[in-house]
Design a protein around this motif. Structure first.
Motif, short mmCIF file in Angstrom:
data_model
loop_
_atom_site.label_atom_id
_atom_site.label_comp_id
_atom_site.label_asym_id
_atom_site.label_seq_id
_atom_site.Cartn_x
_atom_site.Cartn_y
_atom_site.Cartn_z
N LEU A 83 -23.52 -77.93 35.77
CA LEU A 83 -24.97 -78.06 35.62
C LEU A 83 -25.40 -79.49 35.95
CD1 LEU A 83 -25.53 -76.15 32.26
CD2 LEU A 83 -25.74 -75.25 34.59
N LEU A 84 -26.56 -79.61 36.55
CA LEU A 84 -27.15 -80.92 36.78
C LEU A 84 -27.91 -81.36 35.54
CD1 LEU A 84 -28.62 -80.46 40.38
CD2 LEU A 84 -26.31 -81.18 39.72
N ASP A 85 -28.15 -82.64 35.45
CA ASP A 85 -29.01 -83.13 34.38
C ASP A 85 -30.45 -82.67 34.62
OD1 ASP A 85 -26.89 -84.41 33.16
OD2 ASP A 85 -27.26 -86.30 34.19
N TYR B 230 -30.52 -76.98 36.44
CA TYR B 230 -30.05 -76.47 37.72
C TYR B 230 -28.54 -76.26 37.72
CZ TYR B 230 -34.49 -77.73 39.97
OH TYR B 230 -35.81 -77.82 40.35
N VAL B 231 -28.11 -75.16 38.33
CA VAL B 231 -26.69 -74.96 38.63
C VAL B 231 -26.36 -75.79 39.86
CG1 VAL B 231 -24.92 -73.28 39.23
CG2 VAL B 231 -26.76 -72.64 37.65
N ASP B 232 -25.22 -76.46 39.85
CA ASP B 232 -24.82 -77.32 40.97
C ASP B 232 -24.12 -76.49 42.04
OD1 ASP B 232 -24.02 -79.23 42.73
OD2 ASP B 232 -22.99 -80.49 41.27
N PHE B 233 -24.91 -75.88 42.90
CA PHE B 233 -24.34 -75.01 43.93
C PHE B 233 -23.64 -75.79 45.03
CE2 PHE B 233 -27.61 -72.16 42.14
CZ PHE B 233 -26.79 -71.09 41.82
N ALA C 73 -34.89 -85.93 44.30
CA ALA C 73 -34.15 -86.86 45.16
C ALA C 73 -33.18 -87.72 44.36
CB ALA C 73 -35.13 -87.74 45.93
N GLU C 74 -33.56 -88.11 43.13
CA GLU C 74 -32.71 -89.01 42.35
C GLU C 74 -31.53 -88.30 41.69
OE1 GLU C 74 -36.26 -87.81 39.73
OE2 GLU C 74 -35.90 -88.41 41.83
N SER C 75 -31.42 -86.99 41.85
CA SER C 75 -30.32 -86.24 41.24
C SER C 75 -28.98 -86.63 41.87
CB SER C 75 -30.54 -84.73 41.41
OG SER C 75 -31.75 -84.33 40.84
N THR C 76 -27.93 -86.46 41.06
CA THR C 76 -26.56 -86.62 41.57
C THR C 76 -25.85 -85.29 41.46
OG1 THR C 76 -26.49 -88.95 40.89
CG2 THR C 76 -24.39 -87.84 41.28
N SER D 193 -26.02 -86.98 46.89
CA SER D 193 -27.28 -87.30 46.24
C SER D 193 -28.32 -86.21 46.48
CB SER D 193 -27.83 -88.62 46.78
OG SER D 193 -28.26 -88.46 48.13
N GLY D 194 -29.35 -86.20 45.62
CA GLY D 194 -30.45 -85.28 45.83
C GLY D 194 -31.18 -85.55 47.13
#
Length: 780
Positions: A334-336, A355-358, A392-395, A400-401
């Motif tokens: 899972l993403l933050d 979000y699930v990290d697909f 965009a700032e997601s990891t 990166s996002g």
């Protein structure tokens, strides 16, 4: 320093600077160009890895150096390094300007990113198409596209960037970078230019030469892969829903569709939103809602017994109260990032789901495994909502996002396609997606235009969206028939007009915020009758439409085609985006203005026949035709051969044992009818058949030939009968090979072999029960 070096059998490197440029000849018509070492962040490719036989090419040294294939020329000049693309006649199509080649510029964000840029100038007058779903105009010339997948409810809906830009001169550029990017098509900057800028990732672009737009579709399919055949039922009418009061209402929808004899093949069920009951416990849950679906196996069995396929809805998120959440969190799936908490649980579906990290292959496999109970219950397709991508700032696991936002949902499509291949290897995949990316079609993914408003301006805007989506390599597209949100009161007029467009959209699906107002009987008996008529026409045309699906699979052609694809030399169609061709033979001009009872239509060169009245028009030229509410302006090209089936209530009702062939004689023409079992992947193993229909006109005859089926004849029903409907004045005689002259039939006795004039300028010929090949001669 050498001017170039061979990096492998297909690639030349030009080490004139750092970074250097590598040019790869993939095929005689596709060239790949990469500015190497352009960033630290590894970028996934839209292009699937596969072994290719090296394409032969010749290198002619000089300045510029020339790379020569059978079909194109690449010129590489040095000091500074600039690339030009030419066709086999040495006519240049595209080149880098002298003052702006490829570049990579550091971004001062502490992450080591580099912004990459490429600029091109083009020769003469050109018009451009593709770039995915989004933007106002069909012709991209003069437009700037932000390639950042977005959804704006109440507004333009889903914006899905696909970095494939197709020129009316018969070539395309494809930028293989999923990152945040902008394409300006016609930037006036020392000349009219195409400028591509991406905020991260690699600078890799492909040049595809097709000769015309139709040929470009073939090359794009070669690069980005072809769509598989959809299940035949997915080309029927799909009725979508939102929330139900109780199980009785859920059952009643299926009964009403069958009682009212409105053809339909699938029912689509939304997630539960707070207190509003759908198929599951809520957004981010995969367990069925216990109050509405107390016995899911029995209830889904009831739907299938009435010949409805079932499709379930989901977002790419997981709820903290889901039984799956703890495992997903502990495994790092899972993403933050996720949905904010928008209010009390009973008022909104956004409840802090993550979000699930697909981008993580392990998470993809795990997510599919969580669907196995739904697979066991017989869910046939998947409605993948949302998916525009994390911030965009997601990891993410894969980067990166900023880099992965646009390709995020394609990872989800891949999860479902790979899961289906493992667990149901012989079942065709059907994904209905709000977002996506280049190459999504290879996973069985279709898309729709998102949550749009219910007005005529929005209806009109759908047509260029669908055309550009198809030209972007994604052939299966549709809309919410009637529009989704309803800021203005619903009207039967809008629903009827939208239903007409839906009947000629690749995905024909009715849906809306108040779904009970988006069923065919919601606006009174008159509109209900209109909807029934167009649903029946959709099903009657399935033999033709299913063949278009085969053309998408083999040739990369969309079902819904801009006129420029068939008439590239007609300047009047270069920017024409409010009407389209269904295949090559049917011209569709949807009515998109309130109160209209007449409609302007442009017909290209040649003769065209009004589908409803039989009136003949000579193109090229504009015409105004009658368009009462029950009539979609629809025209048939002279020379067309259009196979049709009987009216059915669903695609599995009966085999295609009775075929009506509409024929509009003009010169010599042909049509190849494609058939398979409609459900399994046996077609990939050769279990399909192609039957050729040909028509030739002579001074005193019209000759129609039905060829022997090529391929696996077991997919063709035994004892098939043919009825020819030929646009022709009554002939002197009709003969059939091996049978002789057929009798002219009169009155109601039209069941046996024979012919009759049936009004409207048609001659009907009921062929005898004998196997193909058959030749029918009408003596005029």
């Amino acid at each position: 320093m050498p001017r170039f070096e061979r990096l492998d059998a297909s690639t030349l490197g030009f080490p004139g600077g750092d970074p250097r440029v590598a040019v790869t000849v993939l095929t005689p018509r596709i060239v790949r160009v990469e500015l190497t070492q352009t960033g630290r962040e590894a970028a996934p490719s839209y292009v699937a890895e596969r072994e290719r036989t090296p394409a032969p090419f010749e290198v002619v040294d000089g300045n510029p150096l020339r790379i020569v294939t059978t079909d194109l020329r690449v010129e590489v000049a040095t000091a500074p390094l600039r690339i030009a693309l030419l066709d086999s006649r040495d006519d240049w199509l595209l080149r880098e300007p002298a003052d702006a080649g490829m570049a990579a510029e550091p971004v001062t964000d502490g992450l080591g990113r580099r912004r990459v840029r490429a600029s091109f100038v083009f020769s003469g007058e050109q018009h451009f198409y593709g770039l995915g779903q989004g933007g106002a105009a069909f012709d991209r010339l003069g437009a700037t596209r932000q390639l950042w997948n977005t959804h704006i409810g109440h507004g333009p809906g889903s914006d899905m960037g696909v970095p494939l830009l197709v020129s009316s001169r018969g070539y395309a550029l494809f930028f293989d970078n999923p990152g945040d990017a902008v394409v300006s098509v016609g930037r006036s900057d020392g000349g009219v230019r195409i400028v591509y800028t991406a905020e991260t990732g690699r600078l890799v672009w492909y040049f595809l030469l097709g000769g015309d737009v139709r040929g470009v579709m073939r090359e794009a399919a070669e690069l980005l892969d072809r769509p598989p055949m959809p299940p035949r039922w997915a080309l029927g009418f799909l009725q979508s829903t939102r929330h139900f009061e109780n199980t009785a209402e859920l059952r009643q929808l299926a009964h009403t569709l069958r009682e009212k004899r409105i053809p339909c093949d699938a029912l689509i069920y939304l997630s539960t939103y707070g207190d509003a009951l759908g198929w599951n416990r809520g957004v981010g849950h995969l367990e069925l809602q216990p109050g509405l679906w107390s016995d899911p196996s029995a209830l889904l069995g009831e739907m299938r017994a009435q010949h409805f396929e079932v499709i379930t809805h989901e977002y790419p998120v997981l709820h903290s109260e889901s039984p799956l959440f703890a495992e997903a969190e502990s495994r790092g799936y899972l993403l933050d990032a996720g949905y904010e908490r928008a209010g009390p649980a009973g008022a909104n579906y956004r409840q802090g789901q993550r979000y699930v990290d697909f981008s993580n292959p392990a998470a993809r496999a795990w997510w599919w495994s969580a669907h196995r109970e739904l697979v066991r219950l017989g869910v046939a397709g998947w409605w993948l909502d949302g998916g525009e991508g994390p911030p965009a700032e997601s990891t993410l696991h894969g980067g990166s996002g900023t880099l992965l936002h646009n390709i995020y949902d394609r990872f989800r499509h891949e999860a479902f396609a790979e899961g289906e291949a493992r667990d149901r290897p012989d079942q065709r995949v059907f994904l209905l997606c709000r977002s996506g990316a280049a190459g999504m079609q290879r996973f069985g993914a279709s898309c729709w235009s998102g949550d749009i408003n219910n007005d005529f301006a929005t209806l009109e805007a759908q047509i260029p969206l669908g055309l550009n989506t198809g030209v972007s390599g994604v052939p299966y597209w549709g809309t919410d028939v009637g529009g989704f949100f309803h800021p203005i009161p619903e009207t039967g007029e809008l629903y009827a007009r939208w239903f007409q467009l839906g009947a000629f959209s690749p995905i024909f699906r009715s849906h809306g915020w108040v779904w009970r107002e988006h069923v065919p009987w919601a606006h009174g008996s008159e509109v209900e009758a209109f909807c029934r008529r167009y649903a029946e026409l959709r099903y009657r045309l399935l033999p033709y439409t299913y063949t278009l699906a085969w053309q998408a699979h083999t040739l990369g052609l969309p079902l819904m085609r801009p006129l420029v694809m068939s008439y590239p030399d007609d300047p009047r169609v270069w920017s024409l985006g409010h009407q389209f061709l269904w295949g090559d033979d049917l011209l569709v001009a949807p009515v998109t203005r309130a109160g209209a009872t007449a409609w302007p239509v442009y017909l290209p060169a040649g003769a065209w026949y009004d589908f409803w009245t039989g009136a003949r028009h000579e193109g090229p030229g504009g015409f105004t035709v009658a368009a009462p509410l029950d009539r979609l302006p629809l025209f048939v090209r002279a020379g067309a051969i259009v196979p049709m089936g009987p009216v059915v209530q669903h695609t599995s009702e009966r085999p295609l044992d009775d075929v009506t062939v509409l024929i509009y004689p003009a010169g010599a023409s042909r049509f190849e009818l494609y058939e398979d079992d409609g459900r399994t992947n046996a077609y990939r193993r050769g279990r399909h058949a192609l039957t050729v229909f040909e028509c030739a006109t002579g001074p005193e005859t019209v000759t129609v030939r039905i060829g022997d089926a090529d391929g696996d004849r077991s997919v063709i029903p035994a004892g098939r009968r043919y009825l020819l409907r030929v646009r022709l004045d009554p002939p002197r005689a009709v003969t059939v090979s091996g049978r002789g002259e057929l009798p002219r039939l009169a009155g109601a006795d039209q069941t046996g072999a024979g012919w009759w004039a049936d009004g409207g300028g048609f001659v009907s010929v009921r062929l005898p029960d004998q196997a193909a090949p058959l030749t029918v001669t009408l003596r005029t």
